[in-house]
Design an enzyme around this catalytic site. Structure first.
Site, short mmCIF file in Angstrom:
data_model
loop_
_atom_site.label_atom_id
_atom_site.label_comp_id
_atom_site.label_asym_id
_atom_site.label_seq_id
_atom_site.Cartn_x
_atom_site.Cartn_y
_atom_site.Cartn_z
N ASP A 8 -15.45 19.70 40.68
CA ASP A 8 -14.35 18.78 41.03
C ASP A 8 -13.04 19.38 40.51
O ASP A 8 -12.90 19.68 39.33
CB ASP A 8 -14.60 17.41 40.38
N MET A 9 -12.10 19.56 41.43
CA MET A 9 -10.82 20.17 41.05
C MET A 9 -10.03 19.21 40.16
O MET A 9 -10.13 18.00 40.30
CB MET A 9 -10.02 20.50 42.31
N ASP A 104 -11.72 17.56 47.29
CA ASP A 104 -11.68 18.44 46.11
C ASP A 104 -12.99 18.49 45.32
O ASP A 104 -12.99 18.92 44.18
CB ASP A 104 -10.52 18.04 45.18
N GLU A 105 -14.08 18.05 45.92
CA GLU A 105 -15.33 18.11 45.15
C GLU A 105 -16.52 18.46 46.03
O GLU A 105 -16.53 18.17 47.22
CB GLU A 105 -15.60 16.80 44.40
#
Ligand code: TTP
Ligand code: MG
Length: 380
Positions: A8-9, A104-105
């Site tokens: 996850d960013m 983002d994940e």
């Protein structure tokens, strides 16, 4: 035993803004609506902004009150999408089984790849390093025996974190957590658990399967498993498919909700029908709406489990639709399904096996006698 990684960013949109505008580095960056917007919200913010109490989904006015010195920027979705694709490409070099859960994940099934690394820690470090080298962004990574634990692990040491949960370490990690951390425990269920004195996973673990089942029904069985770190859901790889969509433009602007819901039901039906014909399931459902002044909005929701069921998709579309005021008069409606998979998992809360059978029968009849002869009641 499986090895699942969750990536996850960190502060994703804000980090991309900082990457593109290095003078923002170290400053509280808040991505979202313009601070003067009366009802706009924060999409996300940098960790520096979080120190002021700013959070995702907070009214932007409240964010401004808490952090007037912040740098406020409006989202550039295309840029985040571009970076997202780059990150997902990197992840595909680590495993063929990658499930993109949101912009983002992603989950990676790393089972069988363990021997390429000195340790699981080394595996996670390699992922983080490749992402940082290729994008100059940081990610938090969790590695655990299943999806549920891997996601909790990636969240445990944000930002730039790495957490490994070994089978022996599950209880040490899980038992002290508040029940609100468990999948499916939202505000309502969380409050109910609290009112029954169940505040942590330790409290939940003491409840029997029978008691949880009789108190919470299907959710109770789900809680029973999660409290023990059990999650058998597979990582569902996404296929390289585009979206399936349907749009309708109206001759006259429509301002009342009912006819528009009717049209939405039809659009949903067409999209779901196409998905089923292609034997695909979608995880992301998007509503597009254009008003009289040609302002156009799209809103999406990504489901935990992919679907091609009319009613499930309609439920999501209706929720998205309810967020709009229709006073301006609607010119166009569109529904699209994306983030496709070939397999899916039954959603314990929402979808019954029965609906799959009904869809199959109706689709069979409609396909034989051309589309649209029989629809479920809601879709008229
Ligand atoms: P998240 O991964 O939930 O948040 P984040 O990456 O900004 O921060 P972190 O993971 O470090 O806690 O969401 C990813 C992106 O999705 C986020 O950058 C912006 C967008 N988003 C919204 O637009 N609205 C929201 O309410 C949330 C939660 C996220
Ligand atoms: Mg994130």
């Amino acid at each position: 035993m499986r090895t699942i990684a969750h990536v996850d960013m960190d502060a994703f949109y804000a980090s991309v803004e900082i990457l593109d505008n290095p003078i923002y580095k170290g400053r509280p960056v808040i991505v979202g609506a313009h601070p003067s917007s009366p009802r706009g919200v924060v999409s996300t913010c940098s960790y520096e902004a979080r120190k002021f109490g700013v959070r995702s989904a907070m009214p932007i006015k409240e964010a401004y009150r808490r952090c007037p010195q912040g740098i406020y920027v409006t989202p550039r979705m295309w840029r985040y999408q571009e970076m997202s694709e780059k990150i997902h490409q990197i992840l595909h070099t680590f495993s063929p089984v990658v499930e993109s859960v949101s912009i983002d994940e992603a989950f990676l099934d790393m089972t069988g790849c363990e021997h390429f690394y000195q340790s699981l820690d080394n595996m996670g470090q390699e992922m983080k390093k490749r992402i940082a080298d290729d994008t100059r962004l940081t990610a938090s990574v969790g590695i655990a025996p299943n999806r549920f634990l891997a996601k909790l692990a990636s969240d445990a040491r944000k930002p730039d974190g790495l957490t490994i949960i070994s089978p022996e370490g599950i209880d040490r990690f899980l038992l002290p957590l508040p029940v609100s951390k468990l999948w499916g425990v939202g505000t309502v269920l969380g409050e109910k658990l609290y009112s029954l004195g169940i505040k942590t996973v330790t409290d939940l673990r003491q409840k029997s399967k029978a008691w949880l089942g009789s108190t919470f029904g299907l959710q109770g069985e789900h809680l029973y498993c999660l409290a023990r770190g059990i999650d058998i859901s597979p990582v569902q790889p996404c296929l390289d498919q585009k979206s399936i969509s349907q749009e309708r433009t109206f001759m006259l602007d429509i301002t009342s909700r009912e006819p528009l819901e009717q049209i939405l039901a039809e659009l949903v039906y067409s999209v779901a029908f196409s998905l089923r014909r292609k034997k695909l399931y979608a995880r992301t459902i998007t509503l597009k709406i254009r008003f009289r002044d040609f302002s156009t909005y799209t809103r999406s929701r990504t489901l935990k489990n992919s679907t091609n069921d009319d009613l499930r998709i309609f439920g999501v579309v209706q929720q998205l639709f309810d967020t709009f005021s229709l006073q301006r008069g609607v010119r166009l409606l569109g529904v699209s399904a994306s983030n496709m998979t070939e397999t899916h998992q039954l959603d314990v809360f929402q979808v019954s096996e029965k609906s799959g059978v009904i869809n199959k029968v109706l689709d069979g009849i409609n396909t034989k006698f051309s589309k649209d002869i029989i629809k479920k009641g809601r879709f008229w």
